[in-house]
Design a protein around this motif. Structure first.
Motif, short mmCIF file in Angstrom:
data_model
loop_
_atom_site.label_atom_id
_atom_site.label_comp_id
_atom_site.label_asym_id
_atom_site.label_seq_id
_atom_site.Cartn_x
_atom_site.Cartn_y
_atom_site.Cartn_z
N ARG A 23 0.85 -1.19 0.00
CA ARG A 23 0.00 0.00 0.00
C ARG A 23 0.88 1.24 0.00
O ARG A 23 1.77 1.39 0.84
N THR A 24 0.70 2.12 -0.97
CA THR A 24 1.51 3.33 -1.08
C THR A 24 0.91 4.44 -0.22
O THR A 24 -0.22 4.33 0.28
N ASP A 25 1.69 5.51 -0.05
CA ASP A 25 1.20 6.66 0.72
C ASP A 25 -0.02 7.30 0.07
O ASP A 25 -0.84 7.92 0.75
N ALA A 26 -0.13 7.14 -1.25
CA ALA A 26 -1.26 7.73 -1.97
C ALA A 26 -2.52 6.87 -1.85
O ALA A 26 -3.58 7.24 -2.34
N GLY A 27 -2.39 5.69 -1.22
CA GLY A 27 -3.55 4.83 -1.05
C GLY A 27 -3.72 3.78 -2.13
O GLY A 27 -4.61 2.94 -2.05
N THR A 28 -2.87 3.82 -3.16
CA THR A 28 -2.94 2.83 -4.22
C THR A 28 -2.12 1.60 -3.83
O THR A 28 -1.38 1.62 -2.85
#
Length: 361
Positions: free
Chosen positions: A170-175
């Motif tokens: 899970r990335t910081d951008a939520g993707t």
């Protein structure tokens, strides 16, 4: 009347939908009009085995399948793919024609998804052009389908590493970012994650899928249906449950394009081959930020293995107490110390229980 005027008159009277259809094939299937350039481009839409797999999965999803069972195997330079679904199915009269260009059941549902445009009536044609064989092993309208594809890896390649399971983060951008070779496993995992609200996906060997389909049928068919049911009257994904012996199971599996020996069929019937779990159950997203920080702080710390098995300490203690209670009965019969404390450990390949044995004086 000039030809141009006649063409305009027909278009005005019949509308655009008529001009998009070249032939009505019956049972809801039509042949769409398409430029020659698009037909030629379809031959180049498939560049790898993984491309074939994703097109087959998208095809099952668009046929409203709720369960998709994918069996992959390899013999030398030949890759075999069998995909069984419980979707809309294909009438027998159209089993061969669906592999022709522009044949589709989705006149008004061409759409763009994560993998590009779909619904042009070109996916199965593109697969057939690039594969050594592509056929429907079994299908009836409304009863799902079993598609069988065989490719020559010398002609159509695939990733060399077909065993590595992808890593999802899970990335910081939520993707969700994915690491690992873009092999068949990753392709099917990405589809299972992307389409989790639409369908459940299973992936394994031929024997694994046969065991899963057998269990799938058993879970919904009554004893009477199994005893007196006719194969052609059942949905494709439930037919294996009619098997009464290994020879019959192997024979029914063969009709779906799933070839296995009677010995393997016997192992399935004896319960030695466990049904597959949904592929989505094997996917763990590292650093998942979907859970609120407060909830994560309050959640109990858990013992876990490298593949993501997690058991809360309080659950381990409860399990240990139950094992200890069961051991006390055995200990009394064999004059052993009944108050031994079991040691429960979560390992990479299972849960191990060690009970120290002490004889009573």
């Amino acid at each position: 009347m000039a030809d141009g005027s006649l063409e305009s008159f027909i278009e005005n009277v019949n509308g655009d939908s008529h001009l998009r259809v070249e032939a009505d094939l019956g049972d809801g299937f039509v042949r769409l009009r398409s430029a020659e350039a698009e037909r030629r481009q379809a031959a180049h839409d498939i560049r790898s085995t993984e491309d074939i797999v994703i097109e087959m999965l998208r095809n099952a999803r668009d046929a409203h399948a709720k369960s998709v069972f994918t069996a992959v195997s390899r013999e030398g330079s030949r890759r075999h793919i069998v995909m069984v679904d419980d979707g809309d199915g294909v009438p027998p009269a159209l089993h061969e024609r669906v592999f022709e260009p522009r044949v589709t059941s989705k006149l008004d549902s061409m759409h763009l998804d994560k993998w590009g445009v779909h619904g042009r009536g070109m996916a199965l044609y593109s697969i057939a052009v690039n594969a050594e064989t592509a056929r429907i092993a079994a299908s009836e309208q409304g009863q799902g389908a079993s598609f069988v594809v065989e490719t020559d890896l010398g002609r159509l390649g695939e990733k060399a590493d077909q065993s590595s399971f992808p890593v999802f983060e899970r990335t910081d951008a939520g993707t969700v970012a994915v690491r690992g070779p873009k092999n068949i496993l990753r392709t099917v995992c990405e589809f299972a994650l992307e389409c989790r609200r639409d369908c459940t996906v299973y992936l394994g060997s031929v024997t694994d899928v046969v065991a899963t389909l057998y269990a799938f049928g058993l879970s919904s068919l009554t004893a009477a249906a199994r005893a007196f049911g006719r194969t052609e009257e059942l949905p494709v994904c439930k037919r294996l449950a009619l098997a009464a012996d290994p020879a019959e199971l192997a024979g029914l599996a063969e009709t779906l394009g799933l070839a296995l020996s009677e010995r393997s069929a016997r192992r399935v019937l004896d319960g030695e081959i466990a049904p597959l779990s949904p592929l989505l159950d094997r996917i763990r997203i590292e650093g998942d930020a979907a859970e609120p920080p407060e909830a994560r702080k309050q959640a109990p710390r858990r013992a876990h293995d490298a593949r993501g098995l997690k058991i809360a300490p309080e659950d381990l203690d409860d399990f240990s107490d139950r094992v200890a209670a069961a051991y006390r009965d055995i200990a009394r019969r064999y004059y052993l110390e009944p108050d031994a404390r079991p040691e429960v450990r979560v390992g990479k390949d299972g849960i191990r229980i060690h009970i120290p044995v002490t004889k009573l004086d």
